[in-house]
Write a protein that holds these residues in place. Structure first.
Motif, PDB file in Angstrom:
ATOM      1  N   VAL A  39      -1.790 -19.904  13.990  1.00  0.00           N
ATOM      2  CA  VAL A  39      -1.404 -19.225  12.751  1.00  0.00           C
ATOM      3  C   VAL A  39      -2.428 -18.154  12.409  1.00  0.00           C
ATOM      4  O   VAL A  39      -2.088 -17.036  12.069  1.00  0.00           O
ATOM      5  N   LYS A  40      -3.690 -18.506  12.588  1.00  0.00           N
ATOM      6  CA  LYS A  40      -4.737 -17.524  12.262  1.00  0.00           C
ATOM      7  C   LYS A  40      -4.647 -16.298  13.164  1.00  0.00           C
ATOM      8  O   LYS A  40      -4.756 -15.181  12.713  1.00  0.00           O
ATOM      9  N   ILE A  41      -4.395 -16.527  14.451  1.00  0.00           N
ATOM     10  CA  ILE A  41      -4.285 -15.404  15.382  1.00  0.00           C
ATOM     11  C   ILE A  41      -3.084 -14.541  15.003  1.00  0.00           C
ATOM     12  O   ILE A  41      -3.180 -13.331  14.935  1.00  0.00           O
ATOM     13  N   ALA A  42      -1.970 -15.212  14.687  1.00  0.00           N
ATOM     14  CA  ALA A  42      -0.786 -14.456  14.299  1.00  0.00           C
ATOM     15  C   ALA A  42      -1.098 -13.599  13.078  1.00  0.00           C
ATOM     16  O   ALA A  42      -0.711 -12.440  13.011  1.00  0.00           O
ATOM     17  N   GLY A  43      -1.831 -14.157  12.132  1.00  0.00           N
ATOM     18  CA  GLY A  43      -2.188 -13.408  10.931  1.00  0.00           C
ATOM     19  C   GLY A  43      -3.031 -12.191  11.273  1.00  0.00           C
ATOM     20  O   GLY A  43      -2.802 -11.102  10.761  1.00  0.00           O
ATOM     21  N   ALA A  44      -3.972 -12.373  12.201  1.00  0.00           N
ATOM     22  CA  ALA A  44      -4.847 -11.272  12.582  1.00  0.00           C
ATOM     23  C   ALA A  44      -4.047 -10.165  13.241  1.00  0.00           C
ATOM     24  O   ALA A  44      -4.262  -8.983  12.970  1.00  0.00           O
ATOM     25  N   VAL A  45      -3.097 -10.543  14.088  1.00  0.00           N
ATOM     26  CA  VAL A  45      -2.265  -9.536  14.757  1.00  0.00           C
ATOM     27  C   VAL A  45      -1.478  -8.750  13.715  1.00  0.00           C
ATOM     28  O   VAL A  45      -1.401  -7.536  13.756  1.00  0.00           O
ATOM     29  N   ASP A  46      -0.919  -9.485  12.742  1.00  0.00           N
ATOM     30  CA  ASP A  46      -0.168  -8.809  11.683  1.00  0.00           C
ATOM     31  C   ASP A  46      -1.024  -7.800  10.935  1.00  0.00           C
ATOM     32  O   ASP A  46      -0.604  -6.689  10.659  1.00  0.00           O
ATOM     33  N   ALA A  47      -2.260  -8.214  10.634  1.00  0.00           N
ATOM     34  CA  ALA A  47      -3.136  -7.319   9.890  1.00  0.00           C
ATOM     35  C   ALA A  47      -3.405  -6.054  10.688  1.00  0.00           C
ATOM     36  O   ALA A  47      -3.383  -4.950  10.158  1.00  0.00           O
ATOM     37  N   THR A  48      -3.614  -6.200  11.997  1.00  0.00           N
ATOM     38  CA  THR A  48      -3.860  -5.040  12.850  1.00  0.00           C
ATOM     39  C   THR A  48      -2.637  -4.139  12.865  1.00  0.00           C
ATOM     40  O   THR A  48      -2.752  -2.925  12.760  1.00  0.00           O
ATOM     41  N   ALA A  49      -1.457  -4.762  12.975  1.00  0.00           N
ATOM     42  CA  ALA A  49      -0.227  -3.975  13.013  1.00  0.00           C
ATOM     43  C   ALA A  49      -0.081  -3.168  11.723  1.00  0.00           C
ATOM     44  O   ALA A  49       0.333  -2.021  11.749  1.00  0.00           O
ATOM     45  N   ALA A  50      -0.465  -3.794  10.604  1.00  0.00           N
ATOM     46  CA  ALA A  50      -0.329  -3.093   9.332  1.00  0.00           C
ATOM     47  C   ALA A  50      -1.225  -1.859   9.300  1.00  0.00           C
ATOM     48  O   ALA A  50      -0.827  -0.805   8.821  1.00  0.00           O
ATOM     49  N   VAL A  51      -2.427  -1.991   9.873  1.00  0.00           N
ATOM     50  CA  VAL A  51      -3.349  -0.858   9.876  1.00  0.00           C
ATOM     51  C   VAL A  51      -2.858   0.225  10.826  1.00  0.00           C
ATOM     52  O   VAL A  51      -2.911   1.407  10.528  1.00  0.00           O
ATOM     53  N   ALA A  52      -2.339  -0.197  11.987  1.00  0.00           N
ATOM     54  CA  ALA A  52      -1.922   0.767  12.991  1.00  0.00           C
ATOM     55  C   ALA A  52      -0.553   1.374  12.695  1.00  0.00           C
ATOM     56  O   ALA A  52      -0.193   2.380  13.258  1.00  0.00           O
ATOM     57  N   GLY A  53       0.188   0.761  11.814  1.00  0.00           N
ATOM     58  CA  GLY A  53       1.542   1.227  11.522  1.00  0.00           C
ATOM     59  C   GLY A  53       1.534   2.543  10.762  1.00  0.00           C
ATOM     60  O   GLY A  53       0.478   3.097  10.487  1.00  0.00           O
ATOM     61  N   PRO A  54       2.713   3.054  10.435  1.00  0.00           N
ATOM     62  CA  PRO A  54       2.777   4.329   9.745  1.00  0.00           C
ATOM     63  C   PRO A  54       2.059   4.267   8.399  1.00  0.00           C
ATOM     64  O   PRO A  54       2.202   3.291   7.670  1.00  0.00           O
ATOM     65  N   ARG A  55       1.290   5.308   8.120  1.00  0.00           N
ATOM     66  CA  ARG A  55       0.560   5.331   6.852  1.00  0.00           C
ATOM     67  C   ARG A  55       1.409   6.028   5.797  1.00  0.00           C
ATOM     68  O   ARG A  55       2.233   6.875   6.125  1.00  0.00           O
ATOM     69  N   THR A  56       1.158   5.692   4.565  1.00  0.00           N
ATOM     70  CA  THR A  56       1.887   6.368   3.495  1.00  0.00           C
ATOM     71  C   THR A  56       1.253   7.734   3.270  1.00  0.00           C
ATOM     72  O   THR A  56       0.100   7.979   3.659  1.00  0.00           O
ATOM     73  N   GLY A  57       2.008   8.613   2.605  1.00  0.00           N
ATOM     74  CA  GLY A  57       1.475   9.930   2.272  1.00  0.00           C
ATOM     75  C   GLY A  57       0.197   9.821   1.470  1.00  0.00           C
ATOM     76  O   GLY A  57      -0.757  10.574   1.689  1.00  0.00           O
ATOM     77  N   GLU A  58       0.155   8.835   0.574  1.00  0.00           N
ATOM     78  CA  GLU A  58      -1.035   8.670  -0.262  1.00  0.00           C
ATOM     79  C   GLU A  58      -2.244   8.288   0.588  1.00  0.00           C
ATOM     80  O   GLU A  58      -3.355   8.794   0.371  1.00  0.00           O
ATOM     81  N   GLN A  59      -2.030   7.398   1.571  1.00  0.00           N
ATOM     82  CA  GLN A  59      -3.143   6.975   2.434  1.00  0.00           C
ATOM     83  C   GLN A  59      -3.681   8.156   3.245  1.00  0.00           C
ATOM     84  O   GLN A  59      -4.893   8.324   3.396  1.00  0.00           O
ATOM     85  N   ILE A  60      -2.775   8.966   3.771  1.00  0.00           N
ATOM     86  CA  ILE A  60      -3.194  10.127   4.568  1.00  0.00           C
ATOM     87  C   ILE A  60      -3.943  11.113   3.672  1.00  0.00           C
ATOM     88  O   ILE A  60      -5.007  11.618   4.017  1.00  0.00           O
ATOM     89  N   TYR A  61      -3.370  11.337   2.499  1.00  0.00           N
ATOM     90  CA  TYR A  61      -3.996  12.247   1.533  1.00  0.00           C
ATOM     91  C   TYR A  61      -5.416  11.784   1.195  1.00  0.00           C
ATOM     92  O   TYR A  61      -6.362  12.579   1.230  1.00  0.00           O
ATOM     93  N   GLN A  62      -5.542  10.469   0.889  1.00  0.00           N
ATOM     94  CA  GLN A  62      -6.859   9.938   0.507  1.00  0.00           C
ATOM     95  C   GLN A  62      -7.856  10.082   1.646  1.00  0.00           C
ATOM     96  O   GLN A  62      -9.044  10.326   1.428  1.00  0.00           O
ATOM     97  N   ALA A  63      -7.370   9.933   2.883  1.00  0.00           N
ATOM     98  CA  ALA A  63      -8.270   9.982   4.030  1.00  0.00           C
ATOM     99  C   ALA A  63      -8.641  11.414   4.401  1.00  0.00           C
ATOM    100  O   ALA A  63      -9.766  11.674   4.818  1.00  0.00           O
ATOM    101  N   ALA A  64      -7.699  12.358   4.255  1.00  0.00           N
ATOM    102  CA  ALA A  64      -7.936  13.674   4.867  1.00  0.00           C
ATOM    103  C   ALA A  64      -7.845  14.870   3.922  1.00  0.00           C
ATOM    104  O   ALA A  64      -8.349  15.943   4.246  1.00  0.00           O
ATOM    105  N   CYS A  65      -7.223  14.748   2.783  1.00  0.00           N
ATOM    106  CA  CYS A  65      -6.936  15.939   1.977  1.00  0.00           C
ATOM    107  C   CYS A  65      -7.639  15.956   0.622  1.00  0.00           C
ATOM    108  O   CYS A  65      -7.858  17.035   0.058  1.00  0.00           O
ATOM    109  N   THR A  66      -7.954  14.774   0.102  1.00  0.00           N
ATOM    110  CA  THR A  66      -8.435  14.705  -1.278  1.00  0.00           C
ATOM    111  C   THR A  66      -9.735  15.476  -1.495  1.00  0.00           C
ATOM    112  O   THR A  66      -9.950  16.049  -2.565  1.00  0.00           O
ATOM    113  N   ALA A  67     -10.573  15.548  -0.457  1.00  0.00           N
ATOM    114  CA  ALA A  67     -11.874  16.215  -0.603  1.00  0.00           C
ATOM    115  C   ALA A  67     -11.711  17.637  -1.134  1.00  0.00           C
ATOM    116  O   ALA A  67     -12.493  18.083  -1.965  1.00  0.00           O
TER     117      ALA A  67
END
Ligand code: HEC
Length: 133
Positions: A39-67
């Motif tokens: 179960v723990k491994i499955a959870g870790a995989v899910d967390a990685t997938a969430a990070v690697a998955g498509p980012r929202t416009g807000e996440q991209i903006y915060q990472a690259a444009c807000t400055a």
């Protein structure tokens, strides 16, 4: 009488629980704890997938444009400020504004200098910046 019966019941329960725990050999214990590990491994995989998955416009903006776009560095149109964005959109149209963000224009670096952004990521970030204006 009732209290004694209750105590007897609890004592029996504890005894049985202890007995079960003691009769488990090493393999049985491993087998029992294995699903927890899975179960723990499955959870870790899910967390990685969430990070690697498509980012929202807000996440991209915060990472690259807000400055630059939060306060208008070097004349960048400010986030969610209609007076900064509307003339650009009216004059050039959305697609050209998007293309200029991809290719860069004046002090605006190509792709906002976002190394791992796709064209669609840039679009999402623009949509976030002009949302509601
Ligand atoms: C280093 C600062 C900087 C960063 C980082 C930056 N921008 Fe810009 N951006 C600018 C500036 C300055 C302009 C105004 C350029 C001009 O029209 O002279 C601009 C303009 C734009 C425009 C309008 C283009 C047009 O044709 O009018 C868009 C769209 C845009 N940026 C999107 C983005 C996105 C999306 C990101 C993040 C992925 C981003 N920018 C990151 C500085 C930046």
């Amino acid at each position: 009488m009732k209290v004694r019966a209750f105590i007897a019941l609890v004592a029996t329960g504890l005894f049985l629980t202890g007995a079960v725990a003691q009769t488990l050999n090493e393999d049985e214990i491993k087998e029992r704890i294995m699903p927890v590990g899975k179960v723990k491994i499955a959870g870790a995989v899910d967390a990685t997938a969430a990070v690697a998955g498509p980012r929202t416009g807000e996440q991209i903006y915060q990472a690259a444009c807000t400055a630059c776009h939060a306060v208008g560095v070097l004349g960048a149109p400010k986030t969610k400020v209609a007076a900064d964005w509307q003339p650009r959109l009216d004059e050039k149209g959305y697609d050209l504004v998007w293309k200029n963000a991809i290719n860069g224009i004046n002090a605006m670096p190509a792709m906002g200098a976002c190394g791992d952004c796709t064209d669609d990521d840039i679009k999402s970030a623009i949509d976030y910046m002009i949302e509601g204006i």
